[in-house]
Design an enzyme around this catalytic site. Sequence first.
Site, short mmCIF file in Angstrom:
data_model
loop_
_atom_site.label_atom_id
_atom_site.label_comp_id
_atom_site.label_asym_id
_atom_site.label_seq_id
_atom_site.Cartn_x
_atom_site.Cartn_y
_atom_site.Cartn_z
CE LYS A 127 -4.31 -1.60 1.83
NZ LYS A 127 -5.48 -1.22 2.57
CE LYS A 295 -16.53 -5.02 -1.38
NZ LYS A 295 -17.33 -5.76 -0.43
CG ASP A 296 -9.00 -1.58 3.02
OD1 ASP A 296 -9.05 -0.91 4.05
OD2 ASP A 296 -7.94 -1.99 2.52
CE LYS A 297 -9.26 6.29 6.44
NZ LYS A 297 -9.89 7.43 5.83
#
Length: 663
Positions: A127, A295-297
Amino acid sequence: METTGMSLKRGCVVVEDSDSVAPAEETKKPKIAECCLTKGQDGVEDDCVPSSENEPGLPEAGVAGKGDKNSSAEVEEEEEDGLSEEEEKEEEEPESFADMMKHGLTELDVGITKFVSSHQGFSGILKERYSDFVVHEIGKDGRISHLDDLSVPVDEEDPSEDVFTILTAEEKQQLEELQLFKNKETSVAIEVIEDTKEKRTAIHQAIKALFPGLETKTEDREGKKYVVAYHAAGKKALAKVRTAADPRKHSWPKSRGSYCHFVLYKKNKDTMDAINVLSKYLRVKPNIFSYMGTKDKRAITVQEIAVLKISAQRLAHLNKCLMNFKLGNFSYQKTPLKLGELQGNHFTVVLRNITGTDEQVQQAMNSLKEIGFINYYGMQRFGTTSVPTYQVGRAILQNSWTEVMDLILKPRSGAEKGYLVKCREEWAKTKDPDAALKKLPVKRGVEGQLLRGLSRYGMKNIVSAFGIIPRNNRLMYIHSYQSYVWNNMVSKRIEDYGLKPVPGDLVLKGATATYIEEDDVHNYSIHDVVMPLPGFDVIYPKHKISEAYREMLTADNLDIDNMRHKIRDYSLSGAYRKIIIRPQNVSWEVVAYDDPKIPLLNTDVDKLEGKPPPVFASEGKYRALKMDFSLPPSTYATMAIREVLKRDTSIKKQTQLNTTWLR
């Protein structure tokens, strides 16, 4: 096994799961294009002024349970301006962040200790950019959601595009105040300049389209024509009897399904946060939206959303206003979406600057494809400070309400906003909920909600005070405790019995758990074995891990034979979870690149904008591992990546290993 060296950029660590049960770690205000508030910049109309609709309370940390996702707290709207400049500076100090993270959790703290593969681990940056982590939802029909069509279904019933431009910013402001019950009995009169029937109709339509709940009529005043808007809930409106000849004007076409389904593409926002932003801009309550999973941030994610009786035209207009969001693939359907209906999520992940040889990468990815990974609950399930969410869950299950209050409110070391630190200090000093509340500009978090509850119900009724927090956020704590037990027990199961099924293990026949018998072992593989999350409606394995469950709960002053709680909400029925997950559709490639800033994959929006796919050099300064895989709901992509790199995925470990990512 030694774990060294996976670096992550600041805040890049929270790799969310393929999850239908997880609101994200923090709730920041939307980054809104400033152009939304004035007309003319980049062709964006001034329709996009958000309402001050109350937002539901969202968890400050961790992962919610399987409760009602859209439940909202009674929340006052007294926050918006979050941090002062000093606090903003304090937030950004890299050293202080590193210091704070010394107190966070490691994988060891939450029972994540084993690996299944035999390859040698290597490091890589996870990320580094949002576009390095892309999640596409897999719907119940098995189709992967993509944003590939921004067109609006043609509908005779839709008003013209003029509705978005005909009213001035000032008129919209006045209408908004009227709509938000600031004063039910007043009205807003808009003079019709260059009066024609078409012009009047357009103003009526604009008010009804943009401000549901307002009624309009035309009036003559001193020889001038005015369109007068008033609140549908005002006395005048209530006194009026509706007839077939005079129905409410903005009715939904009968021929059209009541729900507009659309694909939402979002960046750096969790699902609940995104819905709060959309509802604010549409001036509606968040609970008219439905979805299959959160869902993911810290990622780019693509998922399906449904909304009740909001036209595709109004939704598409948001594309002009909102940064980091895109809405498309609109259709009208008869039904909303249900939580958990998804088949899973497809992940495209880039790990940059990897150190592994091609052979190591090959071994790691083959192992992921053929064996899989331990289905641990990931770090984001347990919070980011020195007070893990599972400790609060344990105190709830023990019925220790004073401890619940103290754990949530007491000063703690760890990464927190300045105003929260001040609020905690005030609480420790005075034990006065009103004084502590005054230190909080943002009262939406769990702390603000609990303090408001204590202020209302008093310190002798902590149960009711805690009950002000939305149900799914309260259940988050006890689900976190269940996850903590499960992780520890699975590590022990793998340590004691390895990666093969043994007599006494549990497998599912349909939804029912049964034991593997001695003469039956050869019919099963490790991929069939499940283990229970503790509760009153599960059975435990028939080998020594059963005793380990009992010992762990007894040490926590809990009775494994009585998991029912006095308060029904906190009674745990338990569930079963597979211990090893083998991802589907696994593919990978190692690519070379020179510029750390260039995107290494094309997103749906890149494709819509016609951007060419990235071109890779045959040689380069750095190497990256690009991987694709699909996971079922409630499994954590971080845990799959952990198995590939053989590295601790906690923020604490990453910060110790590599503080350069902080800058």
